[in-house]
Design a protein around this motif. Structure first.
Motif, short mmCIF file in Angstrom:
data_model
loop_
_atom_site.label_atom_id
_atom_site.label_comp_id
_atom_site.label_asym_id
_atom_site.label_seq_id
_atom_site.Cartn_x
_atom_site.Cartn_y
_atom_site.Cartn_z
N PRO A 190 0.81 -1.22 0.00
CA PRO A 190 0.00 0.00 0.00
C PRO A 190 0.85 1.27 0.00
N ALA A 191 0.28 2.34 -0.51
CA ALA A 191 0.87 3.68 -0.47
C ALA A 191 -0.25 4.69 -0.67
N VAL A 192 -0.15 5.84 0.03
CA VAL A 192 -1.18 6.86 -0.10
C VAL A 192 -0.77 7.99 -1.03
N SER A 193 0.49 7.98 -1.50
CA SER A 193 0.95 9.04 -2.40
C SER A 193 2.11 8.51 -3.23
N ALA A 194 2.50 9.28 -4.26
CA ALA A 194 3.63 8.89 -5.08
C ALA A 194 4.92 8.91 -4.28
N GLY A 195 5.06 9.90 -3.38
CA GLY A 195 6.27 9.99 -2.56
C GLY A 195 6.44 8.77 -1.67
N GLU A 196 5.35 8.33 -1.04
CA GLU A 196 5.46 7.15 -0.18
C GLU A 196 5.73 5.90 -1.00
N ALA A 197 5.15 5.83 -2.20
CA ALA A 197 5.40 4.68 -3.06
C ALA A 197 6.87 4.61 -3.46
N LEU A 198 7.50 5.78 -3.73
CA LEU A 198 8.93 5.80 -4.08
C LEU A 198 9.78 5.37 -2.88
N GLU A 199 9.39 5.80 -1.68
CA GLU A 199 10.12 5.37 -0.48
C GLU A 199 9.99 3.85 -0.29
N THR A 200 8.78 3.34 -0.49
CA THR A 200 8.56 1.89 -0.35
C THR A 200 9.35 1.11 -1.39
N LEU A 201 9.48 1.67 -2.58
CA LEU A 201 10.18 0.99 -3.68
C LEU A 201 11.62 0.68 -3.32
N GLN A 202 12.26 1.57 -2.53
CA GLN A 202 13.66 1.36 -2.17
C GLN A 202 13.86 0.17 -1.24
N SER A 203 12.79 -0.19 -0.48
CA SER A 203 12.92 -1.30 0.47
C SER A 203 12.53 -2.64 -0.13
N LEU A 204 12.04 -2.66 -1.39
CA LEU A 204 11.64 -3.91 -2.01
C LEU A 204 12.84 -4.67 -2.53
N ASP A 205 12.74 -5.97 -2.51
CA ASP A 205 13.85 -6.81 -3.00
C ASP A 205 13.74 -7.07 -4.50
N LYS A 206 12.65 -6.63 -5.12
CA LYS A 206 12.48 -6.81 -6.55
C LYS A 206 11.60 -5.69 -7.11
N THR A 207 11.70 -5.53 -8.41
CA THR A 207 10.87 -4.51 -9.08
C THR A 207 9.41 -4.96 -9.09
N PRO A 208 8.47 -4.07 -8.78
CA PRO A 208 7.05 -4.47 -8.81
C PRO A 208 6.63 -4.87 -10.22
N ASP A 209 5.70 -5.82 -10.29
CA ASP A 209 5.20 -6.30 -11.58
C ASP A 209 4.02 -5.47 -12.08
N LEU A 210 3.39 -4.71 -11.19
CA LEU A 210 2.18 -3.97 -11.57
C LEU A 210 2.02 -2.77 -10.64
N ILE A 211 1.53 -1.66 -11.20
CA ILE A 211 1.21 -0.47 -10.42
C ILE A 211 -0.27 -0.17 -10.62
N ILE A 212 -1.01 -0.05 -9.52
CA ILE A 212 -2.42 0.34 -9.57
C ILE A 212 -2.56 1.64 -8.79
N ALA A 213 -3.06 2.70 -9.45
CA ALA A 213 -3.13 4.02 -8.81
C ALA A 213 -4.48 4.66 -9.06
N ASP A 214 -4.98 5.33 -8.00
CA ASP A 214 -6.17 6.16 -8.17
C ASP A 214 -5.76 7.41 -8.95
N TYR A 215 -6.67 7.94 -9.80
CA TYR A 215 -6.29 9.10 -10.62
C TYR A 215 -6.20 10.37 -9.76
N HIS A 216 -7.18 10.60 -8.90
CA HIS A 216 -7.21 11.82 -8.09
C HIS A 216 -6.49 11.57 -6.76
#
Length: 744
Positions: free
Chosen positions: A653-679
């Protein structure tokens, strides 16, 4: 006497003078001593000349008599013509007056005098227009504007009279209205007409009152669906409108809540009973209401039971005020808890290291909700259009969450009875979704925010696609659905034209109990007529305009009538207007109907781009796939996580693009899919996806989920290579799209 009549008399006098001169000459020249024969000759000569002159005189007198007779006939004809003209002017129902080039009254008819009876006696021929205008301005039957004096009216009327052409509307006593117009003639005269338009003005007033009643009902329906309490007061602080939430939040007795109730009396009761422990805040609201020169900054008032209400006030253009009440008790408690968490955060860092990410997410989400709630309260009553859009969005968000959790509930091993009830709930949500989506579409078309992309298109492709789409429904009702092949090409917007025909076919299938539905197109000169025929119940002639209005359905009180919102044909009419396409209806009650839409024909394009064919792919095993979900609504975020995990995926989960980028650094692999709300609170989901793609260095498959169905948003998402999914989310559509984008 005319010149023609005078000329014979002059000639006669001349002849008499000549005759006398000749006679005198003869008499003087006679020589009685001369010979008698010369005298005889002279007498004969004179007699012949006198006879000739006498004949000329008789003929001249006859000509003179004829001239006198013709003159009398001309005078009689002129008098008859004048009488006929006067009778014709008197027979005219409009007031008529004629002024000469010296601005003096020549004549006027009885209707002109009767409009202002108290000055009728002053309308005499020869009266100057200035005197008549002064009499008009002082008439007791003339109704003047409150800010205009009789002298000012008189000056203005004279100015209009001297223009080549002028027209204005004037009110008279007894709620009568006239239209006054004047026009200069080629000879410099002025003609004035006064037409009684009382019936027209009253009819227009009645029509406007009916429109205002309809708008008032729509406004009240909108107010009743808002989560905030709303009350509107006129300029003199009299209650005009309110919703049920306003009464509930303030626990008001019904005797106080009535049309034209005074603000001070109502607020005095509220101050003493509801806000007894917060009199200072209540007094601030009351002082603002007495001099509302600007909007009221939000004030938080504490009720006697501890509930916290945020009160906001706005000034309307007509000087009235709108006061809104929002229950922020949970919000305030969350804010206090957040403040306490911040103060002790350092002491608890080591103890809650494992749960730090989730706590940060919750705090940020709460902050986002606080900001959103504040902005929503400030913007709430600025305009009706934004009002409706905000209310619709607030409904779609929880509706989306409900559809997600309902889908999760269906997979928890329910018994047959529970499955039946869950299906009913799902159908109800589907109906709500359809109505809300249609209302939003209507709002977009009415506001002019939809732009058409008119291009050459194949009629056959649209009809064949729709026939295939509705074939299962037709088979279910045992109807024969047939599509006539066509090779025609027309100019239109493919998406909007498809929506029109789709609504027409849906209605045809829905209301046809037996027989069939026929789709086809035919050439009519320079136009193409796309037609939908059915063997349904038919439409009475007096109802063919009625069915294109919002929430209108024929036979809705009958038990066998198919249920619907009555918005399909309202959408059809709006899209047709946008595309400048003509809609026609032909029907025979008991035999069926034909709906047709006409669009310009065109030649087949030199290069027709074939529609993209989506090949069927085998389902992908999602057990080894990881998805990042960016959603600022915590309820929807929780539901999405549960839904994806139930499908076998790992969801982060992530509530914003900034938090998603922070979470991305802690993952051991590249995500296979991104699902985002438009607004999102900061930027859009498409921007967040692009930021994550840049961070990982390649085009990660992505889906944007949104309740905004506008063409602009779809074009933006499609242009970025991102899949598009509409809210409310259906589980089958979500996983079908996930399989599709991952398998690409």
């Amino acid at each position: 006497m005319t010149q023609a009549a005078e000329e014979p008399e002059v000639r006669l006098r001349k002849l008499e003078k000549i005759n006398r001169a000749l006679m005198n000459r003869v008499e003087r020249s006679m020589d009685f001593s001369g010979n008698g024969f010369s005298l005889f000759q002279t007498a004969i000569l004179l007699e012949g000349q006198v006879s000739a002159r006498t004949g000329d005189l008789k003929r001249t007198l006859e000509d003179l008599s004829d001239a006198y007779a013709r003159l009398e006939d001309a005078r009689d004809d002129a008098e008859i013509a004048k009488q006929n003209l006067t009778s014709a002017i008197e027979a005219v129902s409009e007031g008529f007056a004629l002024f000469n080039d010296a601005e003096e009254l020549v004549m006027c008819n009885a209707p002109f005098r009767s409009l202002l009876p108290d000055i009728a006696a002053r309308l005499e021929p020869g009266t100057s227009f200035r005197r008549i205008a002064e009499s008009f301005s002082r008439s007791r039957f003339l109704v003047l504007d409150q800010q205009k004096s009789a002298e000012a009216w008189c000056v203005g009327r004279i100015e209009l009279f001297r223009k080549p052409h002028a027209s204005f509307i004037q009110q008279l006593s007894g709620d009568r209205w006239i239209q006054v117009s004047n026009k200069k003639t080629g000879a410099g005269a002025t003609v004035v007409f006064q037409t009684d338009i009382t019936d027209i003005v009253r009819g227009e007033r009645l029509r406007r009152e009916r429109e205002l009643d309809e708008q008032s009902r729509l406004l009240q329906a909108t107010l009743d669906h808002l989560p905030q309490g709303i009350c509107m007061f006129s300029r003199d602080l009299r209650l005009k409108a309110w919703n049920h939430r306003f009464v509930d939040l303030l626990s008001l007795p019904l005797r106080l809540v009535a049309p034209l109730a005074g603000f001070d009396r109502l607020w005095d009761w509220v101050s003493k009973s509801v806000f007894a422990f917060d009199r200072a805040g209540a007094l601030r609201v009351q002082e603002w209401s007495r001099n509302p020169s600007a909007d009221l900054d939000p004030v938080e008032l504490v009720k006697s039971d501890g509930t916290i209400l945020r009160v906001s006030g706005n000034v309307m253009p007509d000087g009235g005020i709108v006061v809104s009440f929002a229950d922020v008790t949970d919000e305030r408690r969350a804010s206090d808890a957040l403040r306490e968490a911040k103060e002790t955060l350092e002491q608890r860092v080591e103890e809650r290291t494992a749960a730090l990410t989730r706590e940060v997410m919750e705090r940020r989400a709460i902050e986002v909700e606080l900001i959103q709630a504040r902005d929503t309260a400030e913007e709430l009553t600025k305009s009706k259009t934004r009002f409706l859009a905000a209310a619709s969005h607030d409904v779609l968000q929880p509706l989306n969450a409900a559809r997600i959790f309902l889908s999760l509930l269906s997979g928890t091993g329910l018994d047959a009875r529970q499955v039946h009830f869950a299906g009913k709930v799902d159908m109800a949500f589907g109906s709500v979704e359809e109505v809300l989506s249609t209302l939003l579409d209507i709002s977009r078309y009415d506001s002019g925010s939809v732009e058409a992309n008119v291009v050459p298109l194949s009629v056959a492709e649209i009809l064949a696609t729709l026939a295939a789409e509705f074939q299962p429904l037709a088979d279910q009702k045992q109807l024969k659905l047939r599509c006539v092949p066509s090779e025609l090409f027309g100019l239109s917007d493919a998406r909007l034209l498809r929506q029109i025909i789709q609504n027409l076919v849906a209605n045809a299938v829905r209301y046809t109990a037996k027989g069939g539905v026929l789709l086809g197109a035919r050439r009519r000169g320079m136009m193409i007529s796309i037609e939908v025929w059915d063997t349904g119940p038919g439409i009475p002639e007096d109802k063919r305009d009625f069915i294109f209005e919002e929430f209108r359905r024929l036979g809705q009180d009958l038990p066998d009538t198919p249920k619907g919102a009555g918005l399909g044909l309202a959408i059809v009419r709006r899209i047709a207007r946008l595309l400048d396409h003509r809609i026609t209806v032909a029907s025979h009650v008991g035999k069926g109907s034909r709906f047709a839409i006409e669009l310009p024909a065109c030649a087949a394009p030199t290069r027709v781009i074939a529609p993209q064919v989506v090949t069927e792919r085998l389902p992908v095993d999602l057990a080894h796939f990881t998805a990042i979900v960016i959603e600022n609504d915590l309820a929807i975020l929780e539901g999405m996580l549960e839904l994806l995990q139930e499908g076998g995926m790992r969801a982060i989960p992530a509530v914003s693009a900034g938090e998603a980028l922070e979470t991305l650094q802690s993952l051991d692999k590249t995500p296979d899919l991104i699902i985002a709300d438009y607004h999102l609170d900061q930027g859009t989901g498409a921007e967040a996806i692009e930021a994550l793609r840049r961070a990982v260095g390649h085009q990660v498959p992505a889906i944007v989920v949104t309740a905004d169905h506008s063409a602009k948003v779809q074009a933006e998402i499609g242009g970025s290579g991102i899949a598009y999914l509409r809210k409310p989310i259906k589980t089958g559509d979500l996983f079908a799209l996930i399989h599709n984008v991952i398998a690409l």
